[in-house]
Design a protein around this motif. Sequence first.
Motif, PDB file in Angstrom:
ATOM      1  N   LEU A  90      18.469  -5.490 -13.378  1.00  0.00           N
ATOM      2  CA  LEU A  90      18.994  -5.474 -14.899  1.00  0.00           C
ATOM      3  C   LEU A  90      17.492  -4.517 -15.490  1.00  0.00           C
ATOM      4  CD1 LEU A  90      20.103  -6.222 -17.675  1.00  0.00           C
ATOM      5  CD2 LEU A  90      18.751  -8.178 -17.493  1.00  0.00           C
ATOM      6  N   ARG A  91      16.474  -4.973 -15.276  1.00  0.00           N
ATOM      7  CA  ARG A  91      15.149  -4.242 -15.804  1.00  0.00           C
ATOM      8  C   ARG A  91      15.373  -2.821 -15.421  1.00  0.00           C
ATOM      9  NH1 ARG A  91      10.743  -6.136 -17.462  1.00  0.00           N
ATOM     10  NH2 ARG A  91      11.189  -8.241 -16.653  1.00  0.00           N
ATOM     11  N   MET A  94      18.195  -0.927 -17.323  1.00  0.00           N
ATOM     12  CA  MET A  94      17.739  -0.662 -18.887  1.00  0.00           C
ATOM     13  C   MET A  94      17.028   0.425 -19.012  1.00  0.00           C
ATOM     14  SD  MET A  94      19.818  -2.700 -20.729  1.00  0.00           S
ATOM     15  CE  MET A  94      20.739  -3.847 -19.919  1.00  0.00           C
ATOM     16  N   GLU A  95      16.152   0.445 -18.032  1.00  0.00           N
ATOM     17  CA  GLU A  95      15.082   1.504 -17.812  1.00  0.00           C
ATOM     18  C   GLU A  95      15.605   2.985 -17.823  1.00  0.00           C
ATOM     19  OE1 GLU A  95      12.081   0.224 -15.011  1.00  0.00           O
ATOM     20  OE2 GLU A  95      11.101  -1.053 -16.270  1.00  0.00           O
ATOM     21  N   GLY A  99      23.429   0.765 -21.318  1.00  0.00           N
ATOM     22  CA  GLY A  99      23.604  -0.214 -22.545  1.00  0.00           C
ATOM     23  C   GLY A  99      23.961  -1.505 -22.252  1.00  0.00           C
ATOM     24  N   ARG A 123      23.777  -3.500 -27.192  1.00  0.00           N
ATOM     25  CA  ARG A 123      23.220  -4.134 -25.625  1.00  0.00           C
ATOM     26  C   ARG A 123      24.092  -5.285 -25.406  1.00  0.00           C
ATOM     27  NH1 ARG A 123      19.729  -1.192 -22.955  1.00  0.00           N
ATOM     28  NH2 ARG A 123      17.843  -0.428 -23.923  1.00  0.00           N
ATOM     29  N   VAL A 125      24.243  -7.877 -22.252  1.00  0.00           N
ATOM     30  CA  VAL A 125      23.634  -8.468 -21.025  1.00  0.00           C
ATOM     31  C   VAL A 125      23.953  -9.770 -20.607  1.00  0.00           C
ATOM     32  CG1 VAL A 125      21.341  -8.948 -19.792  1.00  0.00           C
ATOM     33  CG2 VAL A 125      21.699  -6.918 -21.400  1.00  0.00           C
TER      34      VAL A 125
END
Length: 201
Positions: A90-91, A94-95, A99, A123, A125
């Motif tokens: 996930l991190r 996003m980096e 979206g 966003r 998630v």
Amino acid sequence: MIRLLLADDQALVRGALAALLDLEPDLQVVAEAGTGEDAVEAAREYCPDVALLDVEMPGMGGLAAAAALRDAVPQCRVLMVTTFGRAGYLRRAMEAGAGGFIVKDTPARELAEAVRRVHAGLRVVDPTLAAATLSVGASPLTGRETDVLRAARSGGTVADLARHLHLSEGTVRNHLSAAIGKTSARTRAEAVRLAEENGWL
């Protein structure tokens, strides 16, 4: 009409997603791909509004494809759809400019709504994954330690890894030792397993 690109290396999954999304009156699947490279090429050709990318595909994976799409087709938004709900993924997604990030067992109605929200610039998630990401934190591994652990997935001796990575054996040993310490593992294999489970590789 929101134009979609689907990228997943499993044709059955890709077909099922396409069938579900095409049922929505405002969504249209315009292209499909089985690899990250094909997804980027298809995005250049079809200019979709949203690309749904699987994380793990042969060759260029979904995370690398998300970053490539950001550069090649900046108006195309990205929603990661994956079986692998790992916090580190996930991190990294996003980096890479994604979206949204949801898991494949998300109900069809929620998936369609996630596509609309990402298209609108919001966003999206998976809440369980978001909580896990906060608890796990960022990867403690340096870029080179990550490279060494990735290479170590397939086994091989330190000499094999050194040749593959164009490093000295001593440097490889140092990176492996640091990675084992940072993952609180006892062995190289355990360090690889723990790093994979956390989505750091």
